[in-house]
Motif scaffolding. Structure first.
Motif, PDB file in Angstrom:
ATOM      1  N   LYS A  75      -0.625   5.094 -11.042  1.00 58.24           N
ATOM      2  CA  LYS A  75      -1.480   5.459 -10.038  1.00 58.24           C
ATOM      3  C   LYS A  75      -0.091   6.153  -8.898  1.00 58.24           C
ATOM      4  CE  LYS A  75      -5.176   5.127  -6.840  1.00 58.24           C
ATOM      5  NZ  LYS A  75      -6.358   4.177  -6.400  1.00 58.24           N
ATOM      6  N   PRO A  76      -0.232   7.171  -8.417  1.00 60.38           N
ATOM      7  CA  PRO A  76       0.816   7.547  -7.625  1.00 60.38           C
ATOM      8  C   PRO A  76       0.932   6.782  -6.137  1.00 60.38           C
ATOM      9  CG  PRO A  76      -0.741   9.234  -7.671  1.00 60.38           C
ATOM     10  CD  PRO A  76      -1.216   8.324  -8.679  1.00 60.38           C
ATOM     11  N   SER A  77      -0.348   6.239  -5.675  1.00 59.04           N
ATOM     12  CA  SER A  77      -0.242   5.729  -4.472  1.00 59.04           C
ATOM     13  C   SER A  77      -1.543   4.613  -4.353  1.00 59.04           C
ATOM     14  CB  SER A  77      -0.434   6.775  -3.414  1.00 59.04           C
ATOM     15  OG  SER A  77      -0.617   6.027  -2.133  1.00 59.04           O
ATOM     16  N   VAL A  78      -1.015   3.337  -4.345  1.00 66.11           N
ATOM     17  CA  VAL A  78      -2.305   2.458  -4.426  1.00 66.11           C
ATOM     18  C   VAL A  78      -2.658   2.037  -3.275  1.00 66.11           C
ATOM     19  CG1 VAL A  78      -1.364   1.456  -6.516  1.00 66.11           C
ATOM     20  CG2 VAL A  78      -0.354   0.521  -4.290  1.00 66.11           C
TER      21      VAL A  78
ATOM     22  N   ILE B 117      -2.174  -6.102  -3.989  1.00 67.60           N
ATOM     23  CA  ILE B 117      -1.683  -5.271  -3.108  1.00 67.60           C
ATOM     24  C   ILE B 117      -1.810  -5.638  -1.632  1.00 67.60           C
ATOM     25  CG2 ILE B 117      -2.341  -2.669  -1.985  1.00 67.60           C
ATOM     26  CD1 ILE B 117      -1.516  -2.709  -4.988  1.00 67.60           C
ATOM     27  N   ARG B 118      -0.601  -5.624  -1.207  1.00 65.62           N
ATOM     28  CA  ARG B 118      -0.166  -6.049   0.422  1.00 65.62           C
ATOM     29  C   ARG B 118      -0.782  -5.086   1.268  1.00 65.62           C
ATOM     30  NH1 ARG B 118       5.141  -8.104  -1.589  1.00 65.62           N
ATOM     31  NH2 ARG B 118       5.920  -6.288  -1.171  1.00 65.62           N
ATOM     32  N   PRO B 119      -1.574  -5.122   2.323  1.00 67.86           N
ATOM     33  CA  PRO B 119      -1.935  -4.048   3.369  1.00 67.86           C
ATOM     34  C   PRO B 119      -0.734  -3.538   4.081  1.00 67.86           C
ATOM     35  CG  PRO B 119      -3.213  -6.320   3.609  1.00 67.86           C
ATOM     36  CD  PRO B 119      -2.202  -6.638   2.539  1.00 67.86           C
TER      37      PRO B 119
ATOM     38  N   GLU C 295       0.710  -1.179  -0.069  1.00 68.41           N
ATOM     39  CA  GLU C 295       0.008   0.054   0.097  1.00 68.41           C
ATOM     40  C   GLU C 295       0.824   1.294   0.081  1.00 68.41           C
ATOM     41  OE1 GLU C 295      -3.015  -0.309   3.218  1.00 68.41           O
ATOM     42  OE2 GLU C 295      -4.517  -0.049   1.852  1.00 68.41           O
ATOM     43  N   ALA C 296       0.340   2.314  -0.639  1.00 65.48           N
ATOM     44  CA  ALA C 296       0.968   3.609  -0.934  1.00 65.48           C
ATOM     45  C   ALA C 296       2.273   3.441  -1.955  1.00 65.48           C
ATOM     46  CB  ALA C 296       1.675   4.070   0.597  1.00 65.48           C
ATOM     47  N   ALA C 297       2.667   2.339  -2.314  1.00 65.20           N
ATOM     48  CA  ALA C 297       3.647   2.305  -3.619  1.00 65.20           C
ATOM     49  C   ALA C 297       2.970   2.969  -4.677  1.00 65.20           C
ATOM     50  CB  ALA C 297       4.095   0.818  -3.747  1.00 65.20           C
TER      51      ALA C 297
END
Lengths: 114, 113
Positions: free
Chosen positions: B78-81, B111-113, B15-17
């Motif tokens: 996408k800038p932040s998944v 996506i890993r939380p 997440e956030a990558a």
């Protein structure tokens, strides 16, 4: 909101059976499509129709036929189901708009042929 | 033959990558380009589309894609998944005024939380 519905979400049939998959759209779209979706292969076009009673072969039409008697309904027919036709089948429709036709998809029918 | 290639079959991110999924299409004249997404158990839906004009197109849920004609590419970014972006993503191309759309083989995004 465009709505594309498919007659079944899950279907199990025996080898050699005749199978009908139905698709209905409610937005008066000219174009309708049948795809099959398999892991690693994406979506492959089986048949499409751009008008009532008109049909064109897609990339993998063998073993399939289609029927479009009414504008809103497009049927996919497996004349004699085989195990290699086990797949997810997706129906889509689109408006003919100078070639700019995004497609709207139904929920899919997961067909298992045993 | 006209074709669409997605080179990443499975992408795993935290997440956030930031995300970039590659898509290349074969030459065939005028082309319309699409990205579709299929969330688990749901039907395919349109994320964004490019017909003409500004090569940077914005779609739903913070996604964007850039059409680079010289590279025959239409990469999705996408800038932040988020965890909710877990899905399969399909790039697609429509050549000239033909009805049919050609789809790539898809990229599964986890996506890993």
């Amino acid at each position: 909101d465009v709505k594309v519905t498919q007659s079944s979400r899950y279907l199990v049939k025996r080898t050699g059976e005749k199978v009908f998959l139905e698709c209905v759209q409610d937005m008066d779209h000219e174009n309708m499509f049948w795809y099959r979706q398999d892991p690693g292969l994406g979506l492959r076009l089986i048949y499409f129709s751009y008008d009532v009673k008109m049909k064109e072969k897609g990339d993998i039409p063998e073993g399939y036929s289609v029927s479009r008697e009414k504008k809103e309904r497009f049927s996919l027919i497996l004349e004699s189901a085989s195990t290699n036709q086990t797949s997810m089948y997706l129906c889509a429709s689109s408006l003919w708009d100078r070639g700019r036709n995004e497609q709207y998809f139904g929920p899919g029918t997961r067909l298992t042929v045993t | 033959a006209q074709s669409v290639s997605q080179h990443n079959h499975h992408v795993i991110l935290s997440e956030a990558a930031s995300l970039e999924l590659g898509c290349n299409y074969s030459y065939g004249g005028t082309v319309n380009l699409f990205w579709y997404v299929q969330y688990p158990g749901q039907h395919l839906q349109l994320l964004l589309k490019y017909f003409s004009g500004d090569p940077l197109v914005k779609g739903i849920k913070g996604f964007e894609a850039e059409f680079i004609k010289s590279k025959f590419s239409f990469n999705l970014r996408k800038p932040s998944v988020q965890w909710s972006d877990t899905a399969e993503y399909f790039c697609a191309a429509q050549y000239s005024s033909a009805s049919k759309i050609i789809f790539g083989s898809g990229t599964r995004l986890s996506i890993r939380p």
